[in-house]
Every structure is written in C-alpha cells, then in structure tokens.
Write a protein that holds these residues in place. Structure first.
Motif, mmCIF file in Angstrom:
data_model
loop_
_atom_site.group_PDB
_atom_site.id
_atom_site.type_symbol
_atom_site.label_atom_id
_atom_site.label_comp_id
_atom_site.label_asym_id
_atom_site.label_seq_id
_atom_site.Cartn_x
_atom_site.Cartn_y
_atom_site.Cartn_z
ATOM 1 N N ASP A 114 0.801 -1.221 0.000
ATOM 2 C CA ASP A 114 0.000 0.000 0.000
ATOM 3 C C ASP A 114 0.836 1.274 0.000
ATOM 4 O O ASP A 114 0.300 2.367 -0.173
ATOM 5 N N ILE A 115 2.145 1.141 0.200
ATOM 6 C CA ILE A 115 2.995 2.330 0.243
ATOM 7 C C ILE A 115 3.039 2.986 -1.129
ATOM 8 O O ILE A 115 3.035 2.301 -2.160
ATOM 9 N N ARG A 116 3.047 4.297 -1.138
ATOM 10 C CA ARG A 116 3.157 5.035 -2.400
ATOM 11 C C ARG A 116 4.582 5.557 -2.484
ATOM 12 O O ARG A 116 4.916 6.565 -1.866
ATOM 13 N N LEU A 117 5.391 4.829 -3.245
ATOM 14 C CA LEU A 117 6.805 5.162 -3.380
ATOM 15 C C LEU A 117 6.996 6.439 -4.182
ATOM 16 O O LEU A 117 6.191 6.763 -5.056
ATOM 17 N N ARG A 118 8.054 7.166 -3.852
ATOM 18 C CA ARG A 118 8.439 8.386 -4.574
ATOM 19 C C ARG A 118 7.342 9.435 -4.524
ATOM 20 O O ARG A 118 7.113 10.173 -5.485
ATOM 21 N N THR A 119 6.628 9.479 -3.393
ATOM 22 C CA THR A 119 5.583 10.481 -3.175
ATOM 23 C C THR A 119 5.786 11.054 -1.770
ATOM 24 O O THR A 119 6.750 10.726 -1.087
ATOM 25 N N SER A 120 4.849 11.846 -1.333
ATOM 26 C CA SER A 120 4.907 12.399 0.024
ATOM 27 C C SER A 120 4.269 11.462 1.046
ATOM 28 O O SER A 120 4.044 11.867 2.196
ATOM 29 N N ASP A 121 4.004 10.223 0.668
ATOM 30 C CA ASP A 121 3.479 9.222 1.604
ATOM 31 C C ASP A 121 4.414 9.181 2.820
ATOM 32 O O ASP A 121 5.612 8.930 2.671
ATOM 33 N N ARG A 123 5.022 7.056 5.019
ATOM 34 C CA ARG A 123 5.780 5.807 5.181
ATOM 35 C C ARG A 123 7.045 5.832 4.334
ATOM 36 O O ARG A 123 8.090 5.336 4.741
ATOM 37 N N PHE A 124 6.947 6.442 3.162
ATOM 38 C CA PHE A 124 8.112 6.578 2.291
ATOM 39 C C PHE A 124 9.060 7.664 2.811
ATOM 40 O O PHE A 124 10.254 7.431 2.975
ATOM 41 N N THR A 125 8.525 8.849 3.081
ATOM 42 C CA THR A 125 9.389 9.961 3.495
ATOM 43 C C THR A 125 10.025 9.714 4.857
ATOM 44 O O THR A 125 11.170 10.110 5.079
ATOM 45 N N ASP A 126 9.320 9.040 5.771
ATOM 46 C CA ASP A 126 9.915 8.730 7.081
ATOM 47 C C ASP A 126 11.072 7.741 6.934
ATOM 48 O O ASP A 126 12.112 7.897 7.576
ATOM 49 N N ALA A 127 10.894 6.728 6.093
ATOM 50 C CA ALA A 127 11.968 5.759 5.861
ATOM 51 C C ALA A 127 13.170 6.450 5.215
ATOM 52 O O ALA A 127 14.323 6.203 5.586
ATOM 53 N N LEU A 128 12.902 7.334 4.272
ATOM 54 C CA LEU A 128 13.981 8.072 3.619
ATOM 55 C C LEU A 128 14.706 8.967 4.618
ATOM 56 O O LEU A 128 15.936 9.013 4.645
ATOM 57 N N ASP A 129 13.959 9.657 5.458
ATOM 58 C CA ASP A 129 14.577 10.529 6.475
ATOM 59 C C ASP A 129 15.486 9.726 7.408
ATOM 60 O O ASP A 129 16.593 10.166 7.730
#
Length: 154
Positions: A114-121, A123-129
């Motif tokens: 369900d994660i929306r990769l390469r977006t402001s999701d 779950r994605f931005t927290d993992a990237l941070d």
C-alpha cells in the motif's frame, strides 16, 4: 561563500569560473582495489569531476542499518577522488535510474503493497529521512564546504 554557484556566464567554484567536465563512475560497480586506477584514468581523460549515484538498497539492506565498507565504502571513494584532484557530484537518490533494479529502493520498503513510493506518503518519506540521518553524517567531511571533494548533491 557558497562553494559552487552559478552566474550569468556559468558555474563558479570558490568564486572563480569553473567548467564541470564530468563522467559517471559508480563506485558500487567497481571493485575497491580498482578505484584509484579508474579515478586516475578519469582525470587523465580530462575530467575534473566524477558523478556517482548512492544505492539506498545496498547501503541499507535492513531498516536502521547502514553499510559503508568494502565496495560500499563511499567515504573512502570520495577521499580517493579528492586525492586524484577530482571533484564529485553526489547523487544519493532516493531513487536512482542507472539501470538499477527498483531504482535502488530497498526491498524491505517495497514489501508494503500500500505504500506510495516516490511520493509524500509518510511511510516513504519517514523511511527516507531515517536513511539519510544515517548516511549523511559520515559524508559531511567530504563536502567541499568542509574541505572535501563533493561540490554538489542532487
């Protein structure tokens, strides 16, 4: 003073006109024993700068980890580039093209369907941070503002 800047007539490095003559050299595709040789050959070809991606999936095979040794010893690669008189354009992603499976996104990140990769999701931005919080501190000494070879980060 900004290390790399632009003006109406092009780039400036430390305030002086600078022409970037760059080629891609991805450290993670070259055996570390060959880095010095390849960097020297790049300089002898006339390059003054090398560009490299940073593959998230290799550097963080599991959440909360960071691998910076062997073929992934990016700080060493950057020091070798500087010793050869080369500048570096660093491209830490998060997504890298470079004919790299999944754009270098770690497999553990993509298991959430369900994660929306390469977006402001978040779950994605927290993992990237969290990844960048681990990756960037060892690279700070390599920034040109700190005397290192990295003149730009994309």
């Amino acid at each position: 003073m900004t290390v790399l800047s632009t003006s109406s007539d092009g780039f400036r490095l430390h305030g002086e006109p600078f022409r970037i003559i760059s080629g891609a050299m991805h450290y993670f595709r070259i055996h570390p024993d060959q880095w010095t040789d390849r960097l020297r050959k790049a300089r002898l070809m006339g390059l003054n700068t090398v560009e490299t991606y940073v593959p998230w999936n290799l550097h963080q095979p599991e959440p909360g980890t960071l691998v910076l040794d062997g073929i992934l010893d990016l700080p060493r690669y950057l020091r070798l580039a500087q010793a050869e008189g080369l500048h570096v354009l660093l491209r830490p992603g998060p997504y890298i093209c470079a004919e790299w499976d999944g754009g270098g996104l770690p497999s553990w990140l993509t298991t959430d369907t369900d994660i929306r990769l390469r977006t402001s999701d978040p779950r994605f931005t927290d993992a990237l941070d969290r990844y960048l919080d681990l990756l960037l501190p060892p690279l700070l000494p390599q920034l040109a503002a700190n005397g290192g070879p990295v003149i730009a980060v994309q």
